[in-house]
Design a protein around this motif. Sequence first.
Motif, PDB file in Angstrom:
ATOM      1  N   VAL A   2       0.837  -1.206   0.000  1.00 26.44           N
ATOM      2  CA  VAL A   2       0.000   0.000   0.000  1.00 26.44           C
ATOM      3  C   VAL A   2       0.870   1.253   0.000  1.00 26.44           C
ATOM      4  CG1 VAL A   2      -1.615   1.353   1.392  1.00 26.44           C
ATOM      5  CG2 VAL A   2      -2.014  -1.073   1.036  1.00 26.44           C
ATOM      6  N   CYS A   3       1.914   1.252   0.814  1.00 27.62           N
ATOM      7  CA  CYS A   3       2.814   2.411   0.864  1.00 27.62           C
ATOM      8  C   CYS A   3       3.496   2.640  -0.483  1.00 27.62           C
ATOM      9  CB  CYS A   3       3.861   2.223   1.955  1.00 27.62           C
ATOM     10  SG  CYS A   3       3.201   2.288   3.649  1.00 27.62           S
ATOM     11  N   VAL A   4       3.955   1.562  -1.113  1.00 29.98           N
ATOM     12  CA  VAL A   4       4.608   1.687  -2.417  1.00 29.98           C
ATOM     13  C   VAL A   4       3.622   2.209  -3.459  1.00 29.98           C
ATOM     14  CG1 VAL A   4       5.687   0.401  -4.296  1.00 29.98           C
ATOM     15  CG2 VAL A   4       6.361  -0.039  -1.930  1.00 29.98           C
ATOM     16  N   ARG A   5       2.394   1.673  -3.430  1.00 31.92           N
ATOM     17  CA  ARG A   5       1.395   2.123  -4.406  1.00 31.92           C
ATOM     18  C   ARG A   5       1.063   3.597  -4.226  1.00 31.92           C
ATOM     19  NH1 ARG A   5      -0.410   3.894  -7.900  1.00 31.92           N
ATOM     20  NH2 ARG A   5      -2.247   3.408  -9.155  1.00 31.92           N
ATOM     21  N   LEU A   6       0.937   4.032  -2.995  1.00 27.65           N
ATOM     22  CA  LEU A   6       0.658   5.445  -2.745  1.00 27.65           C
ATOM     23  C   LEU A   6       1.829   6.322  -3.176  1.00 27.65           C
ATOM     24  CD1 LEU A   6      -1.126   5.221   0.728  1.00 27.65           C
ATOM     25  CD2 LEU A   6      -2.163   5.805  -1.468  1.00 27.65           C
ATOM     26  N   GLN A  10       7.919  10.301   1.299  1.00 23.22           N
ATOM     27  CA  GLN A  10       7.435   9.860   2.602  1.00 23.22           C
ATOM     28  C   GLN A  10       6.828   8.460   2.537  1.00 23.22           C
ATOM     29  OE1 GLN A  10       4.800  12.792   4.292  1.00 23.22           O
ATOM     30  NE2 GLN A  10       6.266  14.458   4.025  1.00 23.22           N
ATOM     31  N   TRP A  11       6.006   8.210   1.504  1.00 17.69           N
ATOM     32  CA  TRP A  11       5.397   6.884   1.394  1.00 17.69           C
ATOM     33  C   TRP A  11       6.443   5.800   1.169  1.00 17.69           C
ATOM     34  CZ3 TRP A  11       1.104   5.981   3.498  1.00 17.69           C
ATOM     35  CH2 TRP A  11       0.049   6.886   3.467  1.00 17.69           C
ATOM     36  N   PHE A  12       7.461   6.086   0.361  1.00 17.20           N
ATOM     37  CA  PHE A  12       8.527   5.103   0.148  1.00 17.20           C
ATOM     38  C   PHE A  12       9.324   4.876   1.430  1.00 17.20           C
ATOM     39  CE2 PHE A  12       8.381   6.464  -4.515  1.00 17.20           C
ATOM     40  CZ  PHE A  12       7.578   5.391  -4.859  1.00 17.20           C
ATOM     41  N   LEU A  13       9.539   5.927   2.211  1.00 19.81           N
ATOM     42  CA  LEU A  13      10.222   5.769   3.500  1.00 19.81           C
ATOM     43  C   LEU A  13       9.399   4.906   4.445  1.00 19.81           C
ATOM     44  CD1 LEU A  13      11.708   9.328   4.181  1.00 19.81           C
ATOM     45  CD2 LEU A  13      12.952   7.236   3.603  1.00 19.81           C
ATOM     46  N   PHE A  14       8.079   5.098   4.427  1.00 19.03           N
ATOM     47  CA  PHE A  14       7.212   4.247   5.250  1.00 19.03           C
ATOM     48  C   PHE A  14       7.356   2.775   4.849  1.00 19.03           C
ATOM     49  CE2 PHE A  14       4.080   7.994   5.877  1.00 19.03           C
ATOM     50  CZ  PHE A  14       4.872   8.475   6.898  1.00 19.03           C
ATOM     51  N   ALA A  15       7.469   2.513   3.548  1.00 18.60           N
ATOM     52  CA  ALA A  15       7.640   1.135   3.077  1.00 18.60           C
ATOM     53  C   ALA A  15       8.966   0.554   3.568  1.00 18.60           C
ATOM     54  CB  ALA A  15       7.580   1.099   1.548  1.00 18.60           C
ATOM     55  N   VAL A  16      10.035   1.366   3.500  1.00 24.30           N
ATOM     56  CA  VAL A  16      11.344   0.905   3.974  1.00 24.30           C
ATOM     57  C   VAL A  16      11.302   0.644   5.475  1.00 24.30           C
ATOM     58  CG1 VAL A  16      13.746   1.580   4.290  1.00 24.30           C
ATOM     59  CG2 VAL A  16      12.611   2.045   2.119  1.00 24.30           C
ATOM     60  N   VAL A  17      10.669   1.536   6.214  1.00 26.56           N
ATOM     61  CA  VAL A  17      10.544   1.352   7.662  1.00 26.56           C
ATOM     62  C   VAL A  17       9.753   0.088   7.971  1.00 26.56           C
ATOM     63  CG1 VAL A  17       9.500   2.310   9.751  1.00 26.56           C
ATOM     64  CG2 VAL A  17      10.805   3.787   8.220  1.00 26.56           C
TER      65      VAL A  17
END
Length: 282
Positions: free
Chosen positions: A23-27, A218-225
């Motif tokens: 979901v984070c990556v898609r966003l 930010q969304w990609f950082l959330f995915a990494v986290v």
Amino acid sequence: MYRFLASRRWLVRTIAGILLVLVCVRLGIWQLDRNEQRTAHNDVVEANVDDDAVPIDRLAAPGAALADDDQWRTVQVTGRYDTDNALILRLRPVNGVPGVHALTPLVTDDGNAVLVDRGYVASEGTRDDEVPIPPPPEGRVTVTGRARTSETGQGTGGDAARGDIRYVDIAGIAETMPYPLYGAWIERTAQDPAGSGELRTIPAPETESGPHLSYAVQWFLFAVVGVSGYVLLVRAEARGRAEAAAEPGHGDSSGPGEDSGDHAAGEPAARAHGGGRDQVDR
């Protein structure tokens, strides 16, 4: 060591983590697409908005759609306003101020017409159908403005025959008009003669990049986290299980096993000594 990942609890955690990351990556990708669209929009605005005025029929003939690359170009057209078929364009705030736009057909000498957004009046809490719209000047008028593409795909969002719309769908509006319409409409920037000053001129479109790129990061950082957190959680679980297995008394063959063996071996001897004493007593 990691066989616990096949347990039901960890399968649920894994699936939930994968879905969250996806979901984070898609966003993030969606925000990148928005940023590209915004950049393309800005490029068109910057390339066209300050160009010299050209006749509208050079960009969009009656019934022919305006090309996307020609949007925001400055055009000029001369004709007479048709107030009998004037429209109200509602729910179109300008710089956050709610207002009503006056969309009036300008009929040219060849019998065709172009829809002109003459400007807007702030509603200030008044119902849209009660906002007073200043009339256009009579006689021949030369209008200069920004060419806009038809807002197709949504209909007019109202009743064009009644003169109340939300979207400038040229094809839909043309069905209610007694003459052909050019495939572009105009946001007025100048007019000769000027007419009433009560209508506010619509400002030029903004060319700010917006926050889309930062939102994507930010969304990609959330995915990494999310991925990093899952890995750390798995490693912590595995380490905890390994430490628990290494503690004395937890599955160690040299501990409890030996004690139980000694106890079992000593028990017959104890019985033997006890039996001997019993015999002496007797």
